[in-house]
Design an enzyme around this catalytic site. Structure first.
Site, PDB file in Angstrom:
ATOM      1  N   LYS A  95     -34.233  30.363  71.275  1.00 13.06           N
ATOM      2  CA  LYS A  95     -34.568  29.833  69.949  1.00 13.06           C
ATOM      3  C   LYS A  95     -33.528  30.307  68.917  1.00 13.06           C
ATOM      4  CE  LYS A  95     -39.427  29.448  71.189  1.00 13.06           C
ATOM      5  NZ  LYS A  95     -40.800  29.953  71.148  1.00 13.06           N
ATOM      6  N   GLN A 149     -44.000  34.844  69.159  1.00 13.11           N
ATOM      7  CA  GLN A 149     -43.882  34.447  70.561  1.00 13.11           C
ATOM      8  C   GLN A 149     -45.115  34.907  71.333  1.00 13.11           C
ATOM      9  OE1 GLN A 149     -41.479  32.481  71.720  1.00 13.11           O
ATOM     10  NE2 GLN A 149     -42.257  32.499  73.811  1.00 13.11           N
ATOM     11  N   ASP A 207     -44.609  26.567  64.630  1.00 13.55           N
ATOM     12  CA  ASP A 207     -45.127  26.311  65.984  1.00 13.55           C
ATOM     13  C   ASP A 207     -46.346  25.384  65.936  1.00 13.55           C
ATOM     14  OD1 ASP A 207     -43.904  27.289  68.286  1.00 13.55           O
ATOM     15  OD2 ASP A 207     -44.584  29.348  67.946  1.00 13.55           O
TER      16      ASP A 207
END
Ligand code: GUN
Length: 295
Positions: free
Chosen positions: A54, A98, A121
């Site tokens: 990322k 994450q 997200d």
């Protein structure tokens, strides 16, 4: 007939090039680049790889980024405080935590602490609920990426039977909502309690699998011409240099002989999740983006 590969790496690169052009224009106009913050807890090898990918993608498109790596022992309260700090920082446009998190931390609680307009997200309850709004907020990154990939390969969805295998909050549940609500597909959702899974998967025009069970879907479980999206990516121990091989949830060898379209693992869904994350971050940073995604 050989299946067309749904090349997530290629499409994600196209999207990244489009984003890089936008970022350059923002900078030319004297504005700062979009800024993504990534929170990583502990030392899980796969999570480190995903977050590094990322960050690499942020560099590629010209975003600013901040990586915060906390020890496995960080408390839930301290993590919440860190998110509050990022929420209040006007120089940061988007933040991700994450997953998975250690067992003593509630992923649902922590991800929902992120301000919805920084939740790139798409994991907050607000953004989840807004899937079924005419003005969605930031869409969950993996389902967003999957629909974008299918659209860029002109895979028809409207009126088609989509069978979703997996009902997780991060993929299966939002994916089935988006397929039904946004794309007008007819959706069946299967999961670990489903009896006679093959009976359902054989009906699919579009089969999306997100279970984390390597090679669960075999050739005799699909019909000819199906479009297959494999979200699974499991590390299996191996004697090779890396010490592992990657396996999807679909037996690619068998299923690709019958499918019309299929994603590879790796190189299918993973890169598209990252492209969506970047698109969401750009959206979070500016409402003036001219990139028209197809979703
Ligand atoms: N862990 C596995 N997939 C994802 C994802 O898409 N986002 C985050 N934050 N964590 C993950």
């Amino acid at each position: 007939m050989a299946a067309t590969i749904l090349d997530g790496r290629k499409i994600a690169d196209e999207i990244k090039n489009e984003i890089a052009v936008e970022v350059a224009a923002l900078k030319d106009a004297g504005k700062r680049a979009p800024h993504l913050a990534a929170i990583l807890v502990g030392d899980d090898g796969a999570s480190h790889t995903y977050v590094n990918n990322k960050i690499k993608s942020c560099k590629k498109v010209g975003f600013e980024y901040t990586l915060l790596n906390f020890p496995e022992t960080i408390s839930e309260a301290k993590l919440m405080t860190e998110i509050d700090r990022i929420n209040a920082d006007d120089d940061i446009d988007g933040v991700i935590v994450q997953l998975p998190l250690p067992d003593h931390i509630s992923a649902a609680k922590v991800t929902d602490r992120i301000l919805p307009h920084k939740d790139v997200d798409g994991f907050t309850n607000e953004n989840y609920g807004r899937i079924t709004s005419k003005k969605p907020g930031l869409l969950p990154a993996t389902p967003f990426g999957i629909v974008e990939l299918l659209k860029r390969y002109n895979v028809p969805m409207e009126g088609k039977h989509c069978v979703m295998v997996g009902n997780s909050r991060t993929v299966g549940a939002p994916m089935s909502s988006i397929m039904s609500y946004h794309e007008n597909a007819t959706v069946t959702v299967c999961h670990i309690y489903t009896e006679d899974l093959a009976k359902h998967t054989k009906q699919a025009d579009i089969l999306i699998v997100a279970t984390g069970k390597p090679a669960l879907i075999k050739g005799d479980m699909v019909k000819d011409g199906v479009a297959v999206v494999d979200v699974g990516i499991t590390r299996l121990p191996s004697n090779n240099e890396r010490g592992y091989t990657l396996s999807g949830d679909v037996d690619f060898e068998e299923v690709s002989k019958k499918a019309s379209f299929i994603t590879p693992v790796p190189g299918g869904v993973g890169p598209m999740t990252i492209a969506s994350l970047l698109l969401n971050t750009l959206k979070a940073a500016t409402t003036a983006s001219t990139i028209t995604t197809k979703i």
